[in-house]
Enzyme design. Structure first.
Site, PDB file in Angstrom:
ATOM      1  N   HIS A 244       0.804  -1.223   0.000  1.00 43.25           N
ATOM      2  CA  HIS A 244       0.000   0.000   0.000  1.00 43.25           C
ATOM      3  C   HIS A 244       0.841   1.280   0.000  1.00 43.25           C
ATOM      4  CE1 HIS A 244       0.618  -0.561   4.365  1.00 43.25           C
ATOM      5  NE2 HIS A 244       0.467   0.746   4.458  1.00 43.25           N
ATOM      6  N   ASP A 245       1.980   1.266   0.658  1.00 42.49           N
ATOM      7  CA  ASP A 245       2.801   2.483   0.735  1.00 42.49           C
ATOM      8  C   ASP A 245       4.023   2.449  -0.168  1.00 42.49           C
ATOM      9  OD1 ASP A 245       1.337   4.093   2.454  1.00 42.49           O
ATOM     10  OD2 ASP A 245       2.259   3.269   4.263  1.00 42.49           O
ATOM     11  N   LYS A 248       5.923   5.455  -1.349  1.00 42.05           N
ATOM     12  CA  LYS A 248       6.783   6.266  -0.483  1.00 42.05           C
ATOM     13  C   LYS A 248       8.255   6.186  -0.890  1.00 42.05           C
ATOM     14  CE  LYS A 248       4.007   6.448   3.788  1.00 42.05           C
ATOM     15  NZ  LYS A 248       3.893   5.931   5.166  1.00 42.05           N
ATOM     16  N   HIS A 273       2.254   9.607  -2.768  1.00 44.34           N
ATOM     17  CA  HIS A 273       2.670   8.202  -2.677  1.00 44.34           C
ATOM     18  C   HIS A 273       1.593   7.250  -3.172  1.00 44.34           C
ATOM     19  CE1 HIS A 273       0.538   8.010   1.292  1.00 44.34           C
ATOM     20  NE2 HIS A 273       0.573   6.696   1.153  1.00 44.34           N
ATOM     21  N   HIS A 299      -5.973   3.509  -0.562  1.00 40.83           N
ATOM     22  CA  HIS A 299      -5.990   3.287   0.886  1.00 40.83           C
ATOM     23  C   HIS A 299      -6.128   4.570   1.702  1.00 40.83           C
ATOM     24  CE1 HIS A 299      -1.611   3.988   0.433  1.00 40.83           C
ATOM     25  NE2 HIS A 299      -1.569   4.261   1.731  1.00 40.83           N
ATOM     26  N   HIS A 300      -5.997   5.739   1.057  1.00 41.56           N
ATOM     27  CA  HIS A 300      -6.240   6.995   1.775  1.00 41.56           C
ATOM     28  C   HIS A 300      -7.516   7.700   1.349  1.00 41.56           C
ATOM     29  CE1 HIS A 300      -2.656   7.038   4.210  1.00 41.56           C
ATOM     30  NE2 HIS A 300      -1.905   6.775   3.148  1.00 41.56           N
ATOM     31  N   ASP A 328      -4.430  -0.033   7.887  1.00 42.07           N
ATOM     32  CA  ASP A 328      -3.279   0.878   7.897  1.00 42.07           C
ATOM     33  C   ASP A 328      -3.363   1.859   9.066  1.00 42.07           C
ATOM     34  OD1 ASP A 328      -0.949   2.172   6.949  1.00 42.07           O
ATOM     35  OD2 ASP A 328      -2.174   3.639   5.862  1.00 42.07           O
TER      36      ASP A 328
END
Ligand code: C2E
Ligand code: SIN
Ligand code: SIN
Ligand code: SIN
Ligand code: FE
Ligand code: FE
Length: 396
Positions: A244-245, A248, A273, A299-300, A328
């Site tokens: 998911h990240d 980054k 990201h 996811h955000h 998360d």
């Protein structure tokens, strides 16, 4: 089913129409099956139905260990034997089919049978009579394993030449499907490894160890199952969610590792990201990568439409995005970050209840609350301290 008693009501051989039906039905299933264990089960079932045998076992050759292992089998435990052991070893070594009318009177393979099938009968109480073993090959002609059929269920109780032909046909077809499934299994193993280490890269750059991605993976899996998804789909999300990240990786350290609160510009950069991760993953046609792409991208997002990058709302957000959002944040809040201390559980639960229909899908929050004991178990098991201790113990 487990032995040939006198009172057994005999079956009949398939007529041509029935045979065609069996072949067509199984060919369609086998061609569409990508999971190795299911495929082997189908192969065993098909072989058994075609020749009306009691049991059919698919053996595979493991060249790295010089062993044969039985995969799925009807009423028999899984076995691993040296690649030259037993009748199956014989067939695989010689490349020739073996055909036996009665294991107890057969002379040619007497020794093999005494120490193999007959010895086994003494343990299990099964009575082996008719046997066929047929090696099968891949497209390159290399032997991959063998079909083993035991006991004919028709009145004759012995296999015919025709059964041998049928099973040979099934074996040659199955060998080819099997090869492609084995390749697929290998590809997926590789994909899993790549995905996992990619996820770790994203996280280790931001100082949290790979433990965050491990926990998010397990939380996502538990939530997916709790929502009623299949084991297979939950497993897919377990493998994909560590990504998911991943985006980054492209965020500069000055922002990623900033000890204090981000400025607005810094936070805007940080938000990228999600799109960066999506762009890294979106071009793959593989289901696993597609899932990872969705998770990285969404996811955000927030249920109320105030998330980023696209301000999606409600069910516009893919269920995978809604699940990983909770996984998360649960982990981020429960952990120390460069920019904040870990929160107490009570405070986290309070926030989750406040964020129903705001940040989070309330259905997923419900499942979160139901599954809390399991989630906390994972949290302890994969806590940074627990994993550090495990790593130290390993080194000692
Ligand atoms: P992250 O640390 O993995 O946090 C993931 C998400 O958990 C955050 O997404 C946010 O929704 C939630 N979260 C984490 N800590 C808190 C908190 O103390 N309070 C609340 N209410 N929610 C929290 P978000 O906000 O979109 O942030 C995404 C990522 O941006 C974070 O991932 C983190 O890497 C970074 N970030 C966010 N704010 C800051 C900050 O003030 N300073 C630094 N250095 N990084 C930040
Ligand atoms: C075994 O049972 O030991 C292997 C297979 C066979 O002998 O038929
Ligand atoms: C944010 O919500 O702006 C990021 C997480 C935090 O509160 O530090
Ligand atoms: C669900 O809503 O429970 C599953 C939907 C999906 O698999 O996308
Ligand atoms: Fe994120
Ligand atoms: Fe995260």
């Amino acid at each position: 089913m487990n032995s040939l008693h006198e009172e057994y009501s005999y079956k009949h051989d398939l007529n041509p129409k029935e045979m065609l039906k069996v072949i067509f039905d199984y060919a369609a299933k086998i061609a569409n099956e990508r999971r190795l264990d299911n495929l082997l089960m189908l192969m065993a079932d098909m072989g058994r139905e075609m020749i009306v045998s009691d049991r059919c076992t698919v053996w595979l050759l493991d060249r790295s260990k010089d062993e044969l292992y039985s995969t799925v089998a009807h009423g028999v435990p899984q076995l691993r034997i040296p690649s030259n052991a037993g009748l199956v070893g014989h067939a695989v070594q010689s490349g020739q089919a073996i055909f036996i009318e009665d294991a107890y009177t057969n002379e040619e393979y007497r020794n093999v049978l005494q120490s193999g099938a007959i010895a086994m009968d003494q343990v299990t109480g099964y009575r082996t009579k008719a046997l066929m073993v047929i090696p099968f090959r891949n497209n390159e002609g290399e032997i991959m394993g063998a079909y083993q059929a035991v006991n004919k269920l028709t009145a004759s109780r012995i296999f015919s030449e025709r059964d041998l032909e049928y099973l040979t046909l099934a074996a040659s077809y199955a060998g080819k499907s099997l090869e492609s499934a084995l390749l697929t299994a290998e590809i997926e193993e590789t994909q899993k490894e790549i995905i996992f280490s990619m996820g770790e890269i994203g996280e280790s750059r931001s100082k949290e160890t790979g433990n965050h991605v491990k926990r998010v993976a397990e939380y996502s899996y538990i939530l997916a199952l709790g929502l009623g998804m299949s084991e297979e789909e939950a497993e897919l999300l377990r493998i994909a969610s560590p990504m998911h990240d991943i985006g980054k990786v492209a965020i500069p350290d000055s922002v990623l590792k900033k000890p204090g609160k981000l400025t607005e510009e810094e936070f805007d950069l940080m938000k990228s990201h999600t799109t960066i991760g999506y762009n890294l993953l979106k071009n793959s046609t593989r289901r696993l990568m597609k899932t990872a792409a969705i998770v990285a991208y969404q996811h955000h997002e927030k249920w109320n439409g105030r998330g980023y990058p696209n301000g999606l709302a409600g069910e516009e957000i893919h269920i995978y995005g809604r699940i990983t959002a909770i996984a998360d944040v649960f982990d981020a809040l429960g952990s120390d970050r460069v920019y904040k201390k870990a929160w107490e559980l009570d405070r986290i639960l309070k926030l989750f209840n406040e964020e129903r229909e705001q940040h989070f899908d309330s259905r997923v929050v419900d499942v979160f609350m139901e599954q809390l004991p399991k989630l906390l178990e994972v949290r302890d098991l994969y806590s940074d301290v627990a994993l550090e201790q495990a790593a130290e113990a390993k080194e000692l």
